[in-house]
Design an enzyme around this catalytic site. Structure first.
Site, PDB file in Angstrom:
ATOM      1  N   ASN A 172       0.870  -1.153   0.000  1.00 60.95           N
ATOM      2  CA  ASN A 172       0.000   0.000   0.000  1.00 60.95           C
ATOM      3  C   ASN A 172       0.912   1.208   0.000  1.00 60.95           C
ATOM      4  O   ASN A 172       1.958   1.194   0.607  1.00 60.95           O
ATOM      5  CB  ASN A 172      -0.876  -0.001   1.246  1.00 60.95           C
ATOM      6  CG  ASN A 172      -2.051   0.912   1.065  1.00 60.95           C
ATOM      7  OD1 ASN A 172      -2.220   1.526   0.013  1.00 60.95           O
ATOM      8  ND2 ASN A 172      -2.867   1.003   2.090  1.00 60.95           N
ATOM      9  N   CYS A 173       0.529   2.264  -0.665  1.00 59.41           N
ATOM     10  CA  CYS A 173       1.551   3.240  -0.964  1.00 59.41           C
ATOM     11  C   CYS A 173       1.030   4.638  -1.132  1.00 59.41           C
ATOM     12  O   CYS A 173      -0.143   4.898  -1.182  1.00 59.41           O
ATOM     13  CB  CYS A 173       2.256   2.867  -2.267  1.00 59.41           C
ATOM     14  SG  CYS A 173       2.611   1.124  -2.400  1.00 59.41           S
TER      15      CYS A 173
END
Lengths: 291, 510, 499, 425, 149
Positions: free
Chosen positions: D19-20
């Site tokens: 996740n970023c």
């Protein structure tokens, strides 16, 4: 970061924090300390993405935010009143219980998700999945008023509460662009000013005309909207808010120039429709009788 | 001075033919003035039910044919207990006399004579004695009931339907009853010998004596002028305190006058001749342009099977004729295609029905006629011994044990092809069914006991002239419309075919 | 000869509940029940009972229970009662054992050893009730690429069939199933937006109105095939083999060739209708190609041409050949596929499970870079929505269901189809039995079934965080095996659970 | 063949989940600016990553070598570097070899050897023309389309056509990555470079001294993987040639996408979602020459219910795209910024599960997971809006700024007009 | 006229309509009690006709010229205010004239009670209630519809 005013006892006028890139944990810790100390009004300047503002403040404190508050502004909030001069990001008012949030700009996705009480006013547009799974409980009945329009899944599986979508920035005659508005709703009500493309609606939602019982609430919301934002514009709050909500956090002119200003009555004179549940148990027939 | 009235429609008579006419008239013409003159003192009641009234099983309300407010609801101006004395056809005027002797003059545009019939008076001495009654009206029943306390034994003269009904009722009231029948068997105008035999058996089982081929000669009268017995021609004397005379009925034609009441056949009673619209024949010159109709026992309508005119003094026929008359009077042209002899009765719980012919006529061509019978294989009644019943042409019979439940054969057959079901009595009791065919079409039916079940299918086939040559045995064994050719069955399933046989007109094509 | 065969079933009648209505008597097409007037009882001739449960279903007082007869002999794990009975039957008749429906032997059902994935934390599961869930599927060859010219996307697009659910009805001919049963399937296909397959029994004139939802079959018997047959259909399917009886033909006896069947098959009434084991114009793969292109010529290249084979050992290589021969759709029919009539020995022992064949075929086509050149349809033993789902994850574009659709109509797998006495009106030869299947009810039942499965598929898709079926296809990562050997997992291309 | 999968995916997961936060900025007038802004922006999204990966792509940074392919390669050892350089010298004309400049940063550890090579594709030799095995995979699959299917392009260096040269480079990169132990090519485009590693994004930016580069297009990525093992090669951006992808989200369709790409000869060695995204973009835009809108319509396809209501031509386009490239539908939550020479594209999944904010200031287009980092580097904006699912936001040197198929006016702009023109219908 | 129609193409002659009709017209409304306990046993108003491959459940046709009404001597069978054939069983004397008159054989004798048993559309001729035969027909061969004849 600097705290220009801070007092342990009630002091007239707002306390002020210039936030900058302060980490949200530190910011929220300080806010909590101030509220615990009895501060009733706090002004946050130069906000850049700090999350969870207002989440931990269980008091009727008034926060004024300049800049771009981070995600989950007012999440689980219970009591405070927040006014944002700028755009809000995602998750505004997530699972909010009570209090009030006013955004003089746009807001992102998931606004008012599972909100159970309180009210949210957004001057401009909102993103995906806003007012999703809103609830009501006993005398708690949340309200969301959006001046612009919403992306897909607005009011999805709403179970309670009232939402007003004013569509003030839509071109004349254009339908609201979001798909699946109110899909699967089984409670609550969505008031929409402007055209709703029924083919874009999802399952479980019905469209009906306004009745005499609907108007007082809608009228009240529109008047409040105009009171808060100075006008119901056909213009573009996002860009205005952007100009106003600069890093310096200086408030700009409340009324954008060169835009037609609509009065509350003019807004109310346009057609509204009501989205409501087809049934309280929209998927009751989904399951086989004997399993 | 006579009181004068005027109505568009005037009906004389207050029984079933009048009811049929009123109901038809009011369906077509709810508003026009309608007047009715009847000797009855009450709203229409069911004459066939007077035996139930007599026994006390039912009170007056229980035998009403229509609700008490029938006339008022349908807007009928009634003259009850009023006798029409004369009709002045040129003036379109009915002269009548009320219960208190008041005189009425009622003018009409359209008149229906539904005057019915009166009991026939056989040539027997002593019929004027106290204790001699006929049995066709409510008043008869009331009179009999009032007289009954003095009565132990009753002689019923006439073994027809009316006589036997009276006999059954009186027997049920605990009286010793003897029926005297002139013919060799009872009910000979409507039943074949086998069925008659079943009925005789039923009466015998309940202690009613039936004397056939017996003729009453004289009613014996005691000193008080009351009935003491009946003497038969063969010298036998039957002691009794009451005599019921039930030797048939005679159409009441006197109002019409002789010109309208031809004798149809030698020996048959006179009745008012009508055309297919139930309009009195030759009316135009006599009635001064107004239409006069007749229906019911008094009318001489066509017989569906033979086409010949003959009186058919049965309840359903009277209603149908009255209905056709009423429709025509109201301006809806309708033809009466003919009545069908149709009798249904039950004595001591034994149902007996017949329709059309009950025997092949004497001298019939065996090539044209066919008789099929189906009966229980219990003891045949005396009158039904082999040879007694005439058989012409091919005849089949199928035996079923009395009292047997649906049997193996039937059960095994399921609904599979080629396994017709054998019908049986629903419980113990006689079972008899006979159909007579001519050129493959049913012209006669007799049935007894459970054999009457679904007899209407056979009557319908008869009335509608359905060719049954390929389904006759199925029909005999299991009367049902599935036996008919599929086209007929399909029409009947949707109700498009079956019940209109007696009429023709725009109604039929609806 | 005295028969030594024991009853298969026991009829238990609760006399306290029996009202002698004789519904059972009339419903039993095998004449088991009968009413005895003298005893005033309904009796049963259990020898004839096939366990179809028609009577028990229809008994208004639930007085009937049909149980398997224990047929207990001295225990023998090897010589099971079924084998003993088969031997006795054959000893008494000298005949080949016939049976209906699919393989009932306990070969491993791979679907039952595969478990599905679901989203947790790192991606959201989707709510299939309220959010879009797309199961539309296109069958047909796809070009390797598209081109862009002046705002238009172009490509050499072969004909495509649009399915609104990836579930189709497999080939069941009029004759094998009743008029009403086929009508129901066609009506259901129309309502569902999918396809129904005529089988090789021709295409009844009454059913031409369903043309957009009908696949017509070209099989070895070539019954009822003419230009209209081919051109009016949505898709043409060449049937090489059938999962229930690979390598075996068929035979509709003359007495079943009624005037209507005759008209449908375009043969004289009363003559035997023989479907030879092979198609005599196909003795090799190039002959198949010739037939495929003959059909494409006949249909103006406007219809996809499918080729159906039974799942056999070298299905992957065969399928590759079929694709290269020009087929637009390859159908793999597994060993559990149904049939109206098949020799029991064949049905129970020839072929391989559909799952393994499918996985092998999909992988082979992909390895050869030709997977896009044909759609892949799997048939034979699809029993529930999860089977459909797993089949798609193993690489199928769509599935055929046959048995499941018939079960929806009422079939209880009594395996008596070939007798013509089907008590449920599905495969019955007798008209009084055939009308037991009300086509409108049957349609509703089948539509309900497929809708329910489709909903369940959407639920499972949503659980995986996927909202379009094309993201499931060949997504074997969404499958994990339990209780399988390494070689089986290799063939299926799935990992063991927990890996 | 070396097991790249083991390096990238030590636990053997189906795919690595992350996740970023993502960020992209492009000066559509070609003006170049330093990396300090994007570092600042990434720092603002610090909490979207977890310190296990950060990276950047910068375009226009090597103008003096604009015609050379620049390979950024990380090595586990000097030995690996020697083997790789032998390989490079065998297959390319190597114009320049140098270490990638870095500085020591506290949070950046376990640094591999980082070198860059400016190389040219040699002209035809005896072994056949370059790119003959243009399938990007070394796995031996035979794609069913002719090699070099990318259509006509400009001539590359040494008289080799650009598409052929590109295919040649792709093949060599795949070969190094799958056969040369301890070597991993993480950037292979012209006049651009990928800089990535394990650490917080802002630290990686400092480490690579990005403030010293001038680029007209920057993308950045801050990573939050679910596993603790971190490998420098696993950080974003993912790239092939000058195509780079930074990605936020997870592709639930990964298995289907991978299977589809295998058909076209892509061997997914690293088991990450982003890898299939990069390959998908490469297949659609480079090899199949589809425009960016078509690429978006495949990756984030409109719903059938919307396609069915489109005008005929549009409906046909979308129907064909879904029929043929359905396997490349990126299903599940994602927001990406894809860049290649002269163009930056932001795209979010079709039902808006992952956020993507776009903003314009003058001729500069910004794309980010949140608005705040944009504000931080550009307090005054002409417009800021949330990208609509499936509608690409494009910045292009040639065409300016576009959202969907509509150009976005870049002066005197306000959000309302943008909403009306492109975003919300 | 509102009446029950049968589709003989799907009537399989199972007889369940008779069973449920009988039960509906029982005192207990319980199938087992109706058949096994109630004396006299109630009588079904519908009857399944079977002939060869044909079968159909069959009851009152609601004739436009209802002979049963015209033939009824007691007035028990009559036309109600809606023109629907109605039956007041308390007025029936069991003379069986209607049995003889009905060309469809649709009127059954309830011998033990000396009255006829005829379809009353389960007491809801004007309403939407489904007659028991229609509701329980396992093959939906029966339907109740209002149609002009």
């Amino acid at each position: 970061m600097s705290v220009s005013a801070f007092a342990g006892s009630a002091v007239p006028g707002p306390a002020r924090i210039t936030v900058g890139t302060l980490h949200y944990r530190e910011l929220n810790r300080r806010l909590k300390a101030m509220v615990d100390a009895g501060v009733e009004q706090i002004e946050l300047r130069g906000v850049f993405g700090q999350r969870y503002i207002g989440t931990n403040l269980r008091a009727p404190v008034r926060l004024t935010v300049y800049g771009t508050p981070g995600n989950d502004l007012g999440a689980f909030m219970d009591g405070p009143s927040i006014e944002v001069f700028g755009n809000a990001q995602d998750g505004l008012g997530n699972t909010m219980n009570s209090g009030r949030i006013v955004v003089h700009g746009d807001a992102g996705d998931l606004l008012g998700m599972s909100m159970r009480g309180g009210e949210i006013y957004v001057r401009g547009n909102v993103g995906y999945r806003c007012a999703i799974h809103m609830k009501e409980y006993e005398d708690m009945r949340p309200t969301v008023v959006v001046g612009g329009t919403a992306a897909d899944f607005f009011g999805e599986y709403m179970a309670g509460g009232r939402v007003v979508l004013l569509g003030l920035h839509l071109p004349p005659g254009a339908a609201h662009p979001g798909s699946f508005m109110g899909t699967g709703m089984h409670g609550g009500v969505i008031y929409v000013r402007g055209r709703v493309d029924r083919a874009r609606l999802g399952t479980g939602v019905a469209v009906r005309e306004m009745t005499d019982e609907d108007w007082p609430f809608v009228r009240q919301c529109v008047h409040e909207y105009v009171r808060l934002f100075g006008c119901g514009t056909a213009g573009a709050p996002g860009a205005d808010a952007g100009r106003r909500g600069t890093a310096a956090g200086e408030a700009g002119s409340p009324a954008p120039s060169g835009k037609k200003i609509l009065s509350a009555e003019e807004i109310l004179n346009s057609p509204f429709v009501v989205l409501c549940p087809q049934a309280l148990r929209p998927f009751a027939a989904l399951y086989a009788a004997r399993t | 001075m006579a009181q004068r009235f005027s109505a568009k429609y005037v009906i004389i008579g207050g029984s079933v033919a009048a009811v049929g006419a009123i109901e038809a008239l009011r369906a077509e013409d709810p508003g026009s003035p309608l007047a009715l003159v009847t000797e009855d003192r009450v709203s229409p009641y069911s004459r066939p039910l007077i035996s139930h009234y007599l026994t006390g099983e039912r009170d007056l309300d229980g035998i009403r044919y229509r609700p008490p407010d029938f006339y008022s609801r349908l807007g009928v101006k009634t003259f009850l207990q009023t006798r029409a004395t004369r009709i002045h056809f040129p003036d379109h005027c009915v002269h009548a006399e009320g219960p208190a002797g008041e005189a009425y003059e009622i003018t009409y545009e359209k008149l229906l004579l539904a005057t019915g019939s009166r009991p026939a008076r056989p040539p027997i001495q002593g019929l004027e004695a106290q204790g001699v009654f006929s049995f066709t009206s409510l008043e008869d029943a009331e009179a009999i009931r009032a007289f009954l306390p003095r009565v132990k034994a009753v002689v019923v003269i006439g073994g027809g339907l009316i006589g036997l009904q009276a006999a059954e009722a009186l027997s049920n009231l605990g009286r010793q009853v003897v029926v005297v029948e002139f013919q060799p068997r009872i009910l000979s105008p409507v039943l074949d010998a086998v069925a008659s035999g079943y009925v005789e058996q039923a009466f015998a089982a309940h202690g009613v004596r039936i004397l056939t081929s017996a003729a009453a000669q004289r009613v014996l009268v005691d000193s008080a002028g009351s009935v003491a017995g009946v003497a038969l021609k063969d010298g036998q004397v039957l002691p009794c305190q009451m005599v019921i005379v039930a030797a048939g009925v005679t159409p009441r034609t006197e109002l019409a006058g002789a010109g309208f009441a031809p004798a149809p056949a030698p020996g048959a009673p006179r009745a008012i001749g009508v055309d297919e619209r139930m309009q009195v024949q030759a009316d135009l010159q006599a009635s001064g342009g107004a239409a006069v109709y007749a229906a019911g026992d008094a009318a001489l309508g066509p017989d569906l099977l033979s086409g010949a005119a003959r009186p058919l003094p049965i309840w359903p026929n009277a209603y149908l004729q009255g209905r056709v008359a009423g429709l025509n009077m109201a301006g809806r042209p309708t033809r009466f295609r003919g009545g069908l002899s149709m009798n249904s009765s039950h004595f001591f719980g034994l149902p007996v029905v017949s329709a059309g012919l009950f025997d092949v006529p004497e001298g019939a061509d065996p090539q044209e006629w066919e008789v099929l019978t189906l009966s229980a294989d219990g003891t045949p009644p005396a009158a039904a011994r082999p040879g007694h019943a005439p058989r012409v042409g091919t005849s089949s019979s199928f035996a079923v044990r009395p009292g047997a439940r649906p049997g193996r054969a039937a059960a095994r057959s399921g609904a599979g092809p080629g396994h017709p079901q054998v019908p049986v009595a629903s419980g113990a009791g006689p079972f008899y069914r006979k159909i007579i065919l001519r050129h493959g079409r049913i012209v006669g039916l007799v049935a007894v006991g459970a054999g009457i079940d679904r007899a209407g299918v056979l009557v319908g086939a008869m009335a509608n002239g359905v060719d049954c040559s390929r389904c006759k045995e199925d029909l005999l064994r299991n009367p049902g419309i599935a036996a008919f050719p599929e086209q007929v069955a399909a029409a009947m399933r949707t109700g498009r075919f079956g019940s209109h046989w007696w009429m023709a007109g725009d109604r039929e094509e609806r | 000869m005295k028969s030594f065969v024991l009853n298969d079933f026991i009829v238990e009648r609760d006399d306290r509940r029996c009202i002698r209505c004789q519904v059972c008597v009339r419903q039993c097409s095998f004449e088991v029940h009968r009413y005895d007037a003298e005893l005033d009882q309904v009796l049963a001739d259990e020898e004839k009972c096939v366990g179809c449960q028609r009577c028990a279903t229809f008994c208004p007082t639930h007085a009937l229970t049909i149980r398997s007869s224990p047929r207990e002999f001295r225990a023998n794990a090897n010589w099971r009662p079924e084998l003993l009975m088969d031997i006795k039957r054959q000893a008494e008749s000298g005949g080949v054992l016939l049976t209906g429906m699919g393989n009932d032997k306990p070969f491993r059902v791979y679907f039952d050893h595969l478990l599905l994935n679901a989203s947790q934390v790192t991606n959201p599961s989707l709510d299939p009730l309220r959010e879009p869930m797309e199961v539309r599927t296109y069958l047909g060859a796809k070009p390797a690429r598209l081109r862009y010219e002046n705002g238009r996307i172009t490509g050499d697009m072969p004909p495509q069939i649009q399915l609104e659910t990836p579930i189709m009805f497999s080939a069941m001919s009029y004759g094998a199933i009743t008029y009403n049963a086929q009508l129901a399937l066609m009506q259901a296909a129309q309502e569902l937006g999918t396809l129904c397959n005529t089988g090789e029994g021709g295409w009844h004139p009454d059913f031409r109105k369903f043309r957009d939802h009908v696949t017509v079959q070209v099989a070895s018997g070539r019954f009822g095939i003419d230009q209209d047959y081919l051109n009016q259909a949505a898709m043409v399917e060449i049937k090489i083999g059938q999962g229930a009886k690979p390598g075996i033909g068929g035979h509709l006896p003359g007495e079943k060739v009624t005037p209507l069947v005759a008209r449908t098959r375009m043969i004289p009434a009363g003559t035997d209708a023989i479907s030879p084991a092979p198609q005599h114009d196909i003795y090799s793969i190039e002959d198949l190609s010739a037939l495929i292109y003959a059909l494409k010529e006949a249909t103006g290249y406007e219809k996809p041409v499918a080729v159906k084979i039974a799942a056999v050992h070298n299905a992957a290589a065969i399928a590759s050949g079929i694709v290269r021969a020009g087929a637009d759709v390859v159908v793999i029919d597994g060993v559990r596929g149904g049939t109206g009539a098949a020799p029991k020995a064949i049905r129970d022992h020839v072929g391989i499970p559909a799952e393994l064949a499918l996985a092998a075929v999909d992988r082979r086509l992909r390895q050869e870079g030709i997977r896009n050149r044909a759609s892949l349809v799997v048939a034979g033993g699809i029993r529930c929505s999860a089977d459909v789902f797993k089949a798609l994850a193993l690489g199928a574009d769509a599935v055929y269901i046959g048995t499941a659709a018939l079960v929806a109509m009422g079939c209880t797998l009594c395996q008596q189809c070939y007798t013509g006495k089907c008590a449920w009106g599905i495969t019955s030869a007798r008209p009084d039995l055939a009308k037991r299947l009300n086509p409108d009810i049957a349609t509703r039942r089948v539509v309900n079934l497929v809708r329910a499965w489709t909903r369940e598929i959407k639920e499972m898709l949503g659980g995986m965080g996927i909202n379009a079926v094309e993201s499931l296809r060949e997504n074997r990562l969404q499958l994990r095996a339990v209780g399988l050997e390494d070689w089986e997992m290799d063939v299926l291309g799935v990992k063991g659970a927990g890996m | 063949m070396k097991d790249l999968e083991r390096a990238a995916n030590p636990f053997g997961d189906d795919k690595i989940l992350a996740n970023c936060g993502i960020f992209g900025m492009m000066n559509c007038d070609g003006r170049r600016s330093g990396g300090q802004d994007i570092i600042k922006a990434m720092a603002n999204m610090h909490d979207r990553g977890n310190g296990l990966g950060g990276g950047y792509a910068a375009y226009g940074i090597y103008p003096e070598h604009a015609e050379d392919y620049c390979l950024h390669i990380m090595f586990e050892s000097e030995d690996a570097r020697r083997h790789a350089e032998e390989f490079l010298h065998h297959w390319f004309q190597v114009a320049l070899t140098e270490p990638i400049p870095t500085r020591r940063v506290a949070g950046v550890l376990q640094v591999p050897l980082l070198w860059r090579y400016f190389v040219r594709v040699p002209s035809l030799e005896a072994g056949g023309r370059p790119g003959a095995d243009a399938g990007p995979s070394a796995g031996g699959a035979q794609p069913h389309e002719a090699p070099g299917a990318a259509g006509t392009g400009s001539e590359g260096a040494g008289g080799v056509s650009r598409p052929d040269a590109d295919d040649y480079v792709v093949a060599r990169v795949m070969e190094i990555n799958t056969t040369v132990d301890g070597a991993f090519v993480f950037s292979s485009g012209r006049n651009m470079g990928v800089f990535k590693g394990v650490g917080h994004a802002e630290d990686i930016g400092e480490f690579y001294r990005l403030d010293e580069y001038d680029a007209y297009l920057w993308t950045g990525h801050s990573r939050f993987p679910t596993n603790t093992q971190a490998w420098w090669g696993g950080a974003h951006p993912f790239s092939i040639l000058d195509w780079t992808v930074v990605h936020n989200g997870e592709l639930s369709s990964y298995g289907a996408n991978r299977a589809f790409l295998e058909m076209y000869g892509y061997y997914c060695s690293m088991h990450t979602d982003t890898e299939v995204l990069a390959y998908a973009v490469d297949l659609l835009m480079r090899r199949h020459q589809l425009p960016v809108q078509a690429m978006a319509a495949v990756l984030a396809a409109p719903l059938w219910q919307d396609i069915d209501r489109m005008p005929p031509q549009e409906r046909q386009n979308h129907t064909l795209l879904r029929q043929v490239y359905g396997g490349l539908l990126m299903n599940g939550p994602f927001a990406i910024v894809v860049a290649h020479g002269g163009e930056m594209v932001g795209l979010r999944d079709r039902i808006g599960l992952r956020p993507l904010v776009a903003a314009v200031r003058g001729s500069t287009l910004y794309l980010a997971s949140e608005e705040a980092p944009i504000r931080l580097v550009a307090p005054e904006l002409d417009a800021v809006w949330q990208a609509r699912g499936g509608v690409p936001v494009v910045g292009s040197l040639e065409r300016g700024i576009l959202e969907g198929s509509q150009p976005v006016p870049t002066s005197g702009l306000d959000r309302g007009q943008v909403a009306r023109a492109v975003g919300m219908h | 006229m509102k009446r029950v129609y049968v589709d003989p193409d799907v009537c399989m002659g199972c007889g369940l309509c008779e069973v449920y009709c009988l039960t509906q017209h029982s005192r207990s409304l319980d199938i087992l009690k109706a058949y096994r306990q109630e004396k006299p046993r109630p009588v079904a108003r519908i009857r399944v006709e079977r002939h060869g491959n044909t079968a159909f459940g069959f009851q009152c046709r609601q004739c436009s010229e209802p002979l049963c009404v015209y033939a009824c001597v007691s007035g028990a069978t009559f036309l109600d205010d809606h023109g629907q054939v109605a039956f007041d069983e308390s007025r029936c004397i069991g003379c069986w004239t209607c049995v003889l008159a009905c060309p469809y054989g649709a009127i059954a004798r309830d011998d033990a009670r000396e009255r006829v048993a005829r379809c009353d559309l389960c007491g809801d001729p004007q309403g939407d209630g489904l007659p028991a035969c229609v509701r329980n027909c396992p093959n939906e061969a029966l339907s109740v519809r209002e149609e002009a004849v």
